[in-house]
Design a protein around this motif. Structure first.
Motif, PDB file in Angstrom:
ATOM      1  N   GLY A  80       0.135 -10.232 -26.058  1.00  0.00           N
ATOM      2  CA  GLY A  80       1.166  -9.797 -27.161  1.00  0.00           C
ATOM      3  C   GLY A  80       0.373  -9.101 -26.946  1.00  0.00           C
ATOM      4  O   GLY A  80       1.356  -8.321 -28.022  1.00  0.00           O
ATOM      5  N   THR A  87       7.817  -2.543 -26.848  1.00  0.00           N
ATOM      6  CA  THR A  87       8.776  -4.032 -26.115  1.00  0.00           C
ATOM      7  C   THR A  87       8.040  -3.654 -24.492  1.00  0.00           C
ATOM      8  O   THR A  87       8.405  -4.826 -23.708  1.00  0.00           O
ATOM      9  N   LYS A 188       7.810  -7.263 -23.224  1.00  0.00           N
ATOM     10  CA  LYS A 188       8.131  -8.253 -24.408  1.00  0.00           C
ATOM     11  C   LYS A 188       8.902  -8.371 -25.685  1.00  0.00           C
ATOM     12  O   LYS A 188       9.807  -7.521 -25.603  1.00  0.00           O
ATOM     13  N   GLY A 192       9.656 -12.456 -28.360  1.00  0.00           N
ATOM     14  CA  GLY A 192       7.570 -12.609 -28.231  1.00  0.00           C
ATOM     15  C   GLY A 192       7.854 -13.282 -26.401  1.00  0.00           C
ATOM     16  O   GLY A 192       6.243 -13.265 -26.558  1.00  0.00           O
ATOM     17  N   GLN A 193       8.524 -13.945 -26.459  1.00  0.00           N
ATOM     18  CA  GLN A 193       8.522 -14.321 -25.053  1.00  0.00           C
ATOM     19  C   GLN A 193       8.061 -12.482 -24.016  1.00  0.00           C
ATOM     20  O   GLN A 193       7.903 -11.582 -24.385  1.00  0.00           O
ATOM     21  N   ILE A 194       6.676 -12.981 -23.202  1.00  0.00           N
ATOM     22  CA  ILE A 194       5.812 -11.530 -22.562  1.00  0.00           C
ATOM     23  C   ILE A 194       6.979 -11.918 -20.776  1.00  0.00           C
ATOM     24  O   ILE A 194       6.975 -13.182 -20.027  1.00  0.00           O
TER      25      ILE A 194
END
Length: 244
Positions: A80, A87, A188, A192-194
């Protein structure tokens, strides 16, 4: 036995053959041939745009494992953190094994073009980093030798390259790993999810080697047909000797 000739003499022979076999025409015939080719070039451009739109519509895969990357000068960073506030993230899997003394020369060929595009990509919400299995000290020394400035991290203590198809067990069962060059792309979101959005390997990487774009417009082209492997002619840019 066949007499040995130098590389310079071989190039001269090739040039003479090209002169003798290539058609030479007047302006009107040249313009007609050029315009016919232009139609094909325009169609190729439109097809590239169609493929790009299809690429952007690919489904995504959630990345559920965390990874920590190591750098000799920047310390540890999570996946992250590699986004650096953006992003979108492009990661180049550079072939440089843990026990290797230097990085892959073909990967170096591609990497030569990375530094110049980073500012433009950052302006479009994209960060770019390079990762390898080699330890940070080896990466740092090789990066210094090749005069590169892009961020380059070690993933050798993680399963990152394995998880994203850039490292495999050797088929003969040896302890060492098989390295593969490739590009992985991630997104992202605000939470914060990738997500894993795209990858490319093998000849898909040619799109990122700008030297080939220039070679493709000159009369001899890439001139690789008689080589054992297409990139056999490539050297690290610091290793060419133009005095011979």
């Amino acid at each position: 036995t066949r007499p040995q000739i130098s590389a310079k003499e071989r190039k001269m022979v090739h040039a003479q053959l090209l002169d003798k076999t290539h058609p030479v025409v007047g302006m009107e015939e040249w313009k007609a041939a050029r315009e016919a080719l232009l139609l094909k070039e325009k169609e190729l451009t439109r097809e590239r745009e169609r493929v790009a739109r299809a690429r952007q519509k690919l489904p995504w895969r959630l990345v559920e494992k965390d990874y920590v990357f190591k750098s000799a000068d920047e310390g540890d960073k999570t996946l992250g953190e590699l986004f650096e506030g953006r992003t979108q993230l492009i990661i180049y899997h550079f072939m440089f094994g843990k026990d290797w003394e230097e990085g892959c020369k073909s990967c170096s060929f591609l990497a030569d073009g990375v530094d110049s595009v980073i500012p433009h990509l950052k302006a479009r919400d994209v960060n770019v980093v390079v990762v390898s299995n080699a330890p940070p000290t080896k990466i740092d020394a090789y990066k210094y030798r090749l005069c590169w400035g892009f961020p380059w991290y070690s993933c050798g203590e993680t399963t990152f390259n394995r998880d994203f198809n850039a490292t495999f067990d050797n088929e003969d069962g040896a302890d060492d790993w098989k390295e593969v060059a490739g590009i992985s792309v991630f997104y992202k979101n605000d939470d914060g999810q990738i997500y894993y959005t795209y990858n490319t390997f093998a000849r898909g990487l040619e799109n990122f080697i700008h030297t080939y774009d220039f070679l493709d417009i000159v009369p001899k082209g890439r001139d690789e047909e008689k080589l054992h492997e297409p990139m056999d002619w490539v050297k690290r840019h610091v290793d060419y000797d133009f005095t011979k």
